[in-house]
Every structure is written in C-alpha cells, then in structure tokens.
Scaffold this motif. Structure first.
Motif, PDB file in Angstrom:
ATOM      1  N   SER A 153      10.623  -5.719  41.211  1.00 29.57           N
ATOM      2  CA  SER A 153      11.450  -4.621  41.699  1.00 29.57           C
ATOM      3  C   SER A 153      12.131  -4.950  43.021  1.00 29.57           C
TER       4      SER A 153
ATOM      5  N   SER B  62       5.152  -4.997  43.622  1.00 34.27           N
ATOM      6  CA  SER B  62       5.296  -4.017  42.542  1.00 34.27           C
ATOM      7  C   SER B  62       4.214  -4.226  41.503  1.00 34.27           C
TER       8      SER B  62
ATOM      9  N   LYS C  70      14.328   2.392  41.337  1.00 29.79           N
ATOM     10  CA  LYS C  70      13.118   1.848  40.711  1.00 29.79           C
ATOM     11  C   LYS C  70      13.290   1.800  39.204  1.00 29.79           C
TER      12      LYS C  70
END
Length: 502
Positions: A330, A367, A448
């Motif tokens: 991410s 992440s 996201k």
C-alpha cells in the motif's frame, strides 16, 4: 523503440523511482532516522572511520537446510592460505569442539568468501564458535537455539544501508555515499544496530531474522568494492554474529555478486537468478520457507523452486514465501506500479501450493492484507521489458497506468476479512514491512486498496515479531519512537486445527 527492448532490469527499476504515474512523483520523503541525535553518535563516528567502514570480514549466519543446521559465510584476505573452517562447541572454552570444513571462492579484489555448514544442532542450546581467516582463529562468539517446534522470528524490511544519502542531519551535514567514509552508510548502520538491539531486548527468544530485501543501497554491477562498505555496516550490528538472518534479494542487491558471497543460503535451486543469486528454501520446525528472487520475472522458474521445496518438505503445517517486490502492498512508490508486475502470475502459484503467508518489502511502508486468493481467471502475462508502450517523465506514461493493464491486475478475490485472525482460513496473508532502519521512507498511496486490512506510515523504524507453532502463526508489528517500542497494529493470528493441517 524496438531497439530499446534489451535494456537491463536495473535500469528499468531505477527509472521507475523517478517516473511520474497518476500525477505523483516517486521519490523518498524528507523523513529519515537521523542517528546524529543519539548520545552515542560521536563514539560511533570514530569507530566507523577507524574500523568498521573498512572491515569487510564480518561473518554472516544463515539458516541451514533444516533446523538442525546452520550456515556461515565470511570474507578473508587472499594474502595467505585459505582455511574455511568453523570450530563449534557447547563449552565456552571450546573444549570438546567439532571442526567443520567448507570451501572458499574468489570474492572482490583481495578477498575470498568462506562458506561452512554445521549440523547436528540441538534445540534450546547455547553454542560457541570461532571461524578461521588464513589460519588464524577469530574471537569466540556464540549463538543460541530455541525450541524448534515453537519459536519466534524477527521480520524486517529494507535496512538499505546507505539509502539516507541526500538527507541533512541535525548537525547540518548532507549525507553521501561517494566518499570512502560513506556518511549515509554510517548513519544507517547505526540505526540498524539500534533497531536490532531494541527488538532483541524486548524479544530475547528470537531464533532468526527474516529480511525482505535491500540489505544495502549501492547497486553497483559485478564484483566491486563500491558496496562493501554498506555490507560492512549491515554485518557489523552487534547481533549479526549471534543471530542467523534469512535474506531475500532486493532490487538494490540484485546486480552485484557481493550478496551471494556474504550469505550462504541453503538449498540454492539456481532458479530465478540474477547476478546476486536466485531462489532458495529451508524448513524450520513446522514451517517451510521459500525465498524467491523476484527481480527475475520468470515465474515458471519460481514455480519450479516452490515445487522443489514442497516436494522436499511436503508435511509442514505452514508454508511461507518471502519476496522483495510487494505484489500486494500500500505504498505510493511501488504498490500500484512495478510492485504489481508479477501479481497476475504469482497469485495463482500461492493458491496452487497452499502458501499461507507472503512476506514482502520494497515499499518502505507497513501494510497487512486480508486473506487473498486468485480470481481463477486467465490473465495476460505482462512483459515489463516491452518498451513499445513505455513513456517516461519527459511526457509519457508507463504501461502500468494504462486502465487495461490495471484491470489485468485486479486478479484477486478477498477470501476472508475477519479482524484479529482466521481459523482454517482459505487464502494467503500478504505482509508489507516498513524500513527497519528508517534510511528511507515512502508515502502511503492516497486511497487504501480494498485488499488492505491495515496500514501505517509514522516515519519510524519498524519491525515485526512472528511466533509459530504447529497450530498458530501470529504477527505483531512495532515502531521505535525515541528508543521506545509501541505497537502499530493489532496482533493477527492464523490458526489451524489438526484436521486442517497437511
């Protein structure tokens, strides 16, 4: 454009770091870990300049083919007879020691690389050892084994010693990696040592380290002393002589032979190779670890390596793959660009071989994904070297910004979204490790992705602690703030009942 198709992968990856995509400039942020603020800094600079930066002969311990073995590698000068051997004993005075012989190969100019494997290790035992350089023994060092079937590991991302180049310290110095001193490596090696000391003080039962690539920053080609100062900084950390480290090859390691000369990796398959080396695997207790060099995009070879590993150790409860490029991350810099080049090809392999966890680096952010599976559809291979469609920052756009290409990479399904963990889950957990040193950080991607369960970027060095036994894989992730440790994500657990284990 046809004549440009044979450009080296290293050039392409370097170009990506400055390319424009979706309006964002891909570059490191101004955030980094400034070691000059530490009270131990002045003593460290003297040690670095007087000893560490020129000492290429530090030893590296790596896991062996299974938990009963341990591999060693170290440089020694070529001005004497090679004596690649290790003495091992359970006694601190090295009485009743066993001597293990290995082999030596030519390394960089003036040095050779020594490689030895020891075996018949017992769990929960302290061992003492010394290694030989041109007939002379080193000082005695030690390592400790823990329970083979229930143990902890340290998982880190991108130490990248030397990556803080260009940053300005609290003392007004601009860090560089061109001089013999390499002030960027000096800064980052200090931080690497501090992270390991902090993590080990909090978790003294760690069995080994998993490093998801980019151990160093200076990616010079061939055999060259240009990056040896950075390896000296990486291997100088206090714990490196006592703690095995399993590393994967990052894009900053990939084009230089020094990686394969410093690390004696087990079960070298000779598949997925770049100049630095290729894919390897090992078993440790209830887990199989497969480490892939994803700087090589030949996924047919990566599948061969996974298959060899599974055939060698078919009954392990857990199958863990470690790669550098984050196919599910991410971070702004890579997660929706070169990080997804291999997604369509690797995702089905994780399903096919029942991989439980994929550990990733590359994006200098943290992440954790949901459990993911392939969408079971046919997707086009993406040839990253096809320059027919490539356009650069002078006004062009790379292929991965093409909507058709992005659509190809929506090749996954979200199998489980349960918070806190899953029992007998179907799918693969993808972890992305932030920088363990803080030598370089990237921004999170603004939106996201739907496959991401949790993510973080607080501009602090981070590490994760993984605990494994026959029933549980659990991971906790921490950041280091002002020398203190604090969690940045909830504990996440994968559990298997007896019926679900292989």
């Amino acid at each position: 454009m046809k004549s440009r198709k044979n450009y080296a992968a290293a050039f392409i990856l370097a170009t990506l770091t400055t390319a424009l995509a979706g309006g964002y400039v891909y570059a490191a942020t101004e955030h980094f870990s400034d070691s000059t603020t530490d009270r131990a800094w002045d003593a460290w600079t003297q040690k670095w300049e007087g000893e560490v930066s020129r000492d290429y002969e530090k030893i590296a311990l790596t896991p062996g083919a299974d938990e009963s073995k341990l591999n060693f590698a170290w440089y020694s000068k070529t001005d004497g007879a090679a004596t690649p051997k290790v003495e091992l004993s359970k006694n601190s005075d090295l009485s009743q020691s066993v001597t293990y012989d290995g082999n030596a190969v030519q390394a960089v100019e003036g040095y050779q690389s020594n490689r030895v494997t020891v075996d018949s290790l017992s769990e929960n035992t302290t061992y003492y050892y010394r290694y030989f350089k041109n007939g002379q023994p080193s000082k005695t060092a030690s390592f400790k084994t823990h329970n083979f079937n229930s143990y902890s590991m340290l998982y880190v991302g991108d130490p990248q010693i030397g990556a803080s180049k260009g940053q300005t310290t609290s003392r007004g110095d601009k860090l560089e990696n061109k001089s013999e001193i390499n002030t960027a490596a000096r800064n980052d090696a200090f931080s690497w040592n501090k992270t390991l000391n902090t993590a080990m003080n909090a978790n003294p039962d760690i069995s080994f380290i998993l490093s998801a690539g980019d151990q160093i920053n200076k990616n010079v080609e061939g055999k060259d002393l240009g990056n040896e100062t950075e390896y000296a900084g990486f291997l100088n950390a206090d714990w490196m002589k006592s703690l095995p480290v399993s590393t994967t090859i990052g894009n900053h390691d990939s084009t230089n032979e020094s990686y394969s000369l410093h690390f004696n990796n087990p079960n070298d398959t000779q598949l997925g190779k770049t100049t630095a080396g290729g894919d390897y695997f090992y078993k440790y207790g209830p887990a199989l670890y497969v480490v892939l060099n994803t700087n090589n995009y030949n996924c047919a070879e990566h599948e061969q390596a996974i298959r060899q590993a599974v055939e060698a150790y078919p009954k392990t409860t857990w199958r863990i793959v470690m790669i550098h490029q984050d196919i599910y991350g991410s971070g702004l810099d890579h997660s929706d660009s070169d990080g997804i080049v291999l997604r369509t090809q690797l995702t089905p392999l994780m399903d096919k071989y029942d991989v439980d966890v994929v550990l990733q680096g590359h994006d200098h952010t943290y992440s954790r994904s949901y459990l993911l599976k392939s969408d079971a559809k046919t997707h086009s291979n993406y040839n990253f070297y096809d320059w027919d469609n490539v356009k650069d920052e002078a006004g062009n756009v790379f292929p991965y910004t093409d909507p058709a290409y992005q659509a190809q990479n929506s090749c996954y399904t979200i199998a489980k979204t349960m918070a806190g963990g899953v029992t007998n889950g179907d799918g693969t957990l993808y972890m992305e490790a932030n920088s363990a040193t803080g030598s370089k950080f990237y921004e999170l991607i603004p939106s996201k992705q739907d496959y991401i369960a949790a993510r973080s970027q607080n501009w602090n060095p981070t590490y994760s602690v993984i605990r494994i036994n026959n029933n549980t894989f659990a991971i906790d992730t921490y950041e280091i703030v002002g020398g203190k440790v604090q969690k940045i994500d909830d504990t996440y657990e994968l559990k298997k009942t007896n019926a679900s284990r292989r």
